[in-house]
Scaffold this active site. Sequence first.
Site, PDB file in Angstrom:
ATOM      1  N   GLY A 187       0.827  -1.210   0.000  1.00 48.84           N
ATOM      2  CA  GLY A 187       0.000   0.000   0.000  1.00 48.84           C
ATOM      3  C   GLY A 187       0.855   1.250   0.000  1.00 48.84           C
ATOM      4  CB  VAL A 191      -1.495   2.663   5.365  1.00 49.46           C
ATOM      5  CG1 VAL A 191      -1.936   1.461   6.180  1.00 49.46           C
ATOM      6  CG2 VAL A 191      -2.694   3.555   5.055  1.00 49.46           C
ATOM      7  N   GLY A 192       1.833   2.675   5.556  1.00 50.37           N
ATOM      8  CA  GLY A 192       3.081   1.943   5.810  1.00 50.37           C
ATOM      9  C   GLY A 192       3.685   2.334   7.157  1.00 50.37           C
ATOM     10  CD  GLU A 209       6.986  -5.861  -1.710  1.00 52.22           C
ATOM     11  OE1 GLU A 209       7.399  -4.941  -2.452  1.00 52.22           O
ATOM     12  OE2 GLU A 209       7.567  -6.953  -1.593  1.00 52.22           O
ATOM     13  CB  CYS A 243       3.489  -0.605  -7.052  1.00 57.51           C
ATOM     14  SG  CYS A 243       3.958  -2.273  -7.567  1.00 57.51           S
TER      15      CYS A 243
HETATM   16  P1  NAD Z   1      -3.615   1.947   1.168  1.00 61.05           P
HETATM   17  O1  NAD Z   1      -2.414   2.202   1.967  1.00 61.05           O
HETATM   18  O2  NAD Z   1      -4.687   2.974   1.150  1.00 61.05           O
HETATM   19  O3  NAD Z   1      -4.352   0.588   1.645  1.00 61.05           O
HETATM   20  C1  NAD Z   1      -3.699  -0.644   1.700  1.00 61.05           C
HETATM   21  C2  NAD Z   1      -4.304  -1.488   2.801  1.00 61.05           C
HETATM   22  O4  NAD Z   1      -4.148  -0.831   4.048  1.00 61.05           O
HETATM   23  C3  NAD Z   1      -5.792  -1.789   2.643  1.00 61.05           C
HETATM   24  O5  NAD Z   1      -6.024  -3.164   2.892  1.00 61.05           O
HETATM   25  C4  NAD Z   1      -6.448  -0.942   3.707  1.00 61.05           C
HETATM   26  O6  NAD Z   1      -7.604  -1.501   4.286  1.00 61.05           O
HETATM   27  C5  NAD Z   1      -5.368  -0.807   4.769  1.00 61.05           C
HETATM   28  N1  NAD Z   1      -5.459   0.455   5.504  1.00 61.05           N
HETATM   29  C6  NAD Z   1      -5.856   1.665   5.000  1.00 61.05           C
HETATM   30  N2  NAD Z   1      -5.810   2.619   5.973  1.00 61.05           N
HETATM   31  C7  NAD Z   1      -5.378   2.002   7.101  1.00 61.05           C
HETATM   32  C8  NAD Z   1      -5.124   2.440   8.435  1.00 61.05           C
HETATM   33  N3  NAD Z   1      -5.317   3.714   8.782  1.00 61.05           N
HETATM   34  N4  NAD Z   1      -4.698   1.542   9.334  1.00 61.05           N
HETATM   35  C9  NAD Z   1      -4.499   0.253   8.989  1.00 61.05           C
HETATM   36  N5  NAD Z   1      -4.742  -0.232   7.750  1.00 61.05           N
HETATM   37  C10 NAD Z   1      -5.165   0.628   6.803  1.00 61.05           C
HETATM   38  O7  NAD Z   1      -3.084   1.614  -0.291  1.00 61.05           O
HETATM   39  P2  NAD Z   1      -3.915   1.530  -1.638  1.00 61.05           P
HETATM   40  O8  NAD Z   1      -4.388   2.887  -1.994  1.00 61.05           O
HETATM   41  O9  NAD Z   1      -4.895   0.426  -1.512  1.00 61.05           O
HETATM   42  O10 NAD Z   1      -2.775   1.080  -2.662  1.00 61.05           O
HETATM   43  C11 NAD Z   1      -2.038   1.974  -3.442  1.00 61.05           C
HETATM   44  C12 NAD Z   1      -0.586   2.035  -2.994  1.00 61.05           C
HETATM   45  O11 NAD Z   1      -0.045   0.731  -2.923  1.00 61.05           O
HETATM   46  C13 NAD Z   1       0.292   2.789  -3.963  1.00 61.05           C
HETATM   47  O12 NAD Z   1       1.161   3.623  -3.231  1.00 61.05           O
HETATM   48  C14 NAD Z   1       1.084   1.708  -4.657  1.00 61.05           C
HETATM   49  O13 NAD Z   1       2.327   2.120  -5.164  1.00 61.05           O
HETATM   50  C15 NAD Z   1       1.218   0.692  -3.574  1.00 61.05           C
HETATM   51  N6  NAD Z   1       1.458  -0.640  -4.104  1.00 61.05           N
HETATM   52  C16 NAD Z   1       2.690  -1.205  -3.929  1.00 61.05           C
HETATM   53  C17 NAD Z   1       2.946  -2.443  -4.446  1.00 61.05           C
HETATM   54  C18 NAD Z   1       4.282  -3.103  -4.274  1.00 61.05           C
HETATM   55  O14 NAD Z   1       4.371  -4.322  -4.473  1.00 61.05           O
HETATM   56  N7  NAD Z   1       5.324  -2.386  -3.929  1.00 61.05           N
HETATM   57  C19 NAD Z   1       1.954  -3.125  -5.161  1.00 61.05           C
HETATM   58  C20 NAD Z   1       0.723  -2.514  -5.315  1.00 61.05           C
HETATM   59  C21 NAD Z   1       0.477  -1.270  -4.779  1.00 61.05           C
END
Ligand code: NAD
Length: 467
Positions: A187, A191-192, A209, A243
Amino acid sequence: MSDIQKRFEALQAATLRLRNSSAEERADKLKAMWTGIVARKEDLFKAGAIERGCHEVDIAAELVMIKGELDHVVKHIASWVKPQKVKGSLSTMGKKCEIRYQSKGVVLNIAAYNAPTAECFNPIIGAIAAGNAVAIKPSEYAPASAQIIEEIVRDSLPKDEVDVFQGGVEVSQELLSLPFNHIYYTGGNAVGKIVMKAAAENFASITLEMGGKSPVIIDETAQLENAATKLAWGRVMNAGQVCIAPEYVIVHESRKKEFLELISDKIQALYNSDGKGLENSEYVPRIINDRHHKRITGLIADAIKKGATLVTGGNADAADRYIEPTVLTDMNEDMDIMKEEVFGPVMAVMPYTNREDVLDIIAKRPNPLALYIYSTDKDAIEYFLTNTSSGSAVVNNNCVQAGTNSNLAFGGVGASGMGRCCGFEGFKDMSNARSIVHQPLDRFRDFLIMLPPYSDRYKSLIMKGLK
Ligand code: NAD
């Protein structure tokens, strides 16, 4: 006790049994999982069409990535779980030294929405192979896929070994409050950080990731037509919700005009070959939801307001979550689009004069997940590879390094992530590399030499080690 907690404890209860499971048992589970995925492929195609307007071949390609990783792991699992003998040293002379890759315990996989099936299943292949119990938290933004993923897991794997927890932020946060042994997260950066902090509470290890702004360098020697074709595909694929998608292009000033013409032509050639319009193309997907649609159109508007020139595209339809593949140039660093990941079909193009300028432009942003170099000059390629950092890099192509070869472990560096997915590196991330030394009992006298009072022989041996 909440339902989530009870199910977590059921996973915890399975950990010792799973640690002692054979390579064959683990491989059988992976094969059963694949059978379950294939049995639901038509449903997954439909979910991808509903959620992101994807062509079924694109969803099939996502499933093929899972199959590639799964086949690789099944093939190697027996050798990976065997104790790995390691060479001795002067200090371990006479002793048998080995590493055993043991399961960590319970692994949590929190997934994003853009490739929902691969993001739920790919990381857990390594986790299951390493003998862990697994909790999967699919993205709430892809609910149709999440439901099918839950059903696949329910129908193909024991619930007390792999469990799916559907829901949004609250579910994710409750899971993060539990003492998982490893957290794998896909993500964004915001959130990371939350995941990293939560992991610290329980000293859970993590794989992050994430994404970022992956740059493309096109130097004066590049084969431009070739580059433009690949970049049109790389940026429009999955409507830019990839990503490792090429986010911005730094092109030598002598080639900029030609590149802008070519990239515009190639977008039309690939995605509007029947002339019915990009918005009617079955190959141009949609943005996942209204919030992200608004965010991406906002980035385009902000860039234009701050001086960017629209080279092609720029149209959008909020009701349809459509954004026309868009190319912008005349960028500056005040524009939001140069600061945050677009994660949409919008490419920013900027010129450079000296190759040192390229390094300065890239260094303005955190380490990217990917970096792409288009050049035919070997020295230039080496210069750019050596003087930059990214999770992965590709020369004269883009987006071909992930999910394509399990020997190429995938992951980021710094703000784009940490840890690795796939192949042996992914298996290692999900394992405790336990170092074991076996002291032969008949070498007791060797051991006594290091005990006090120190002998002259021991003193001289240690002092020699300082030389
Ligand atoms: P996001 O961070 O919004 O959400 C990812 C997950 O986190 C979801 O399951 C969500 O329910 C959970 N989440 C959201 N808010 C949270 C919180 N406050 N506390 C705990 N959990 C929470 O990410 P997204 O918008 O779904 O994905 C897009 C991002 O992911 C982009 O930055 C993209 O580059 C990245 N991404 C990376 C890879 C990789 O392999 N490096 C692959 C795909 C996407």
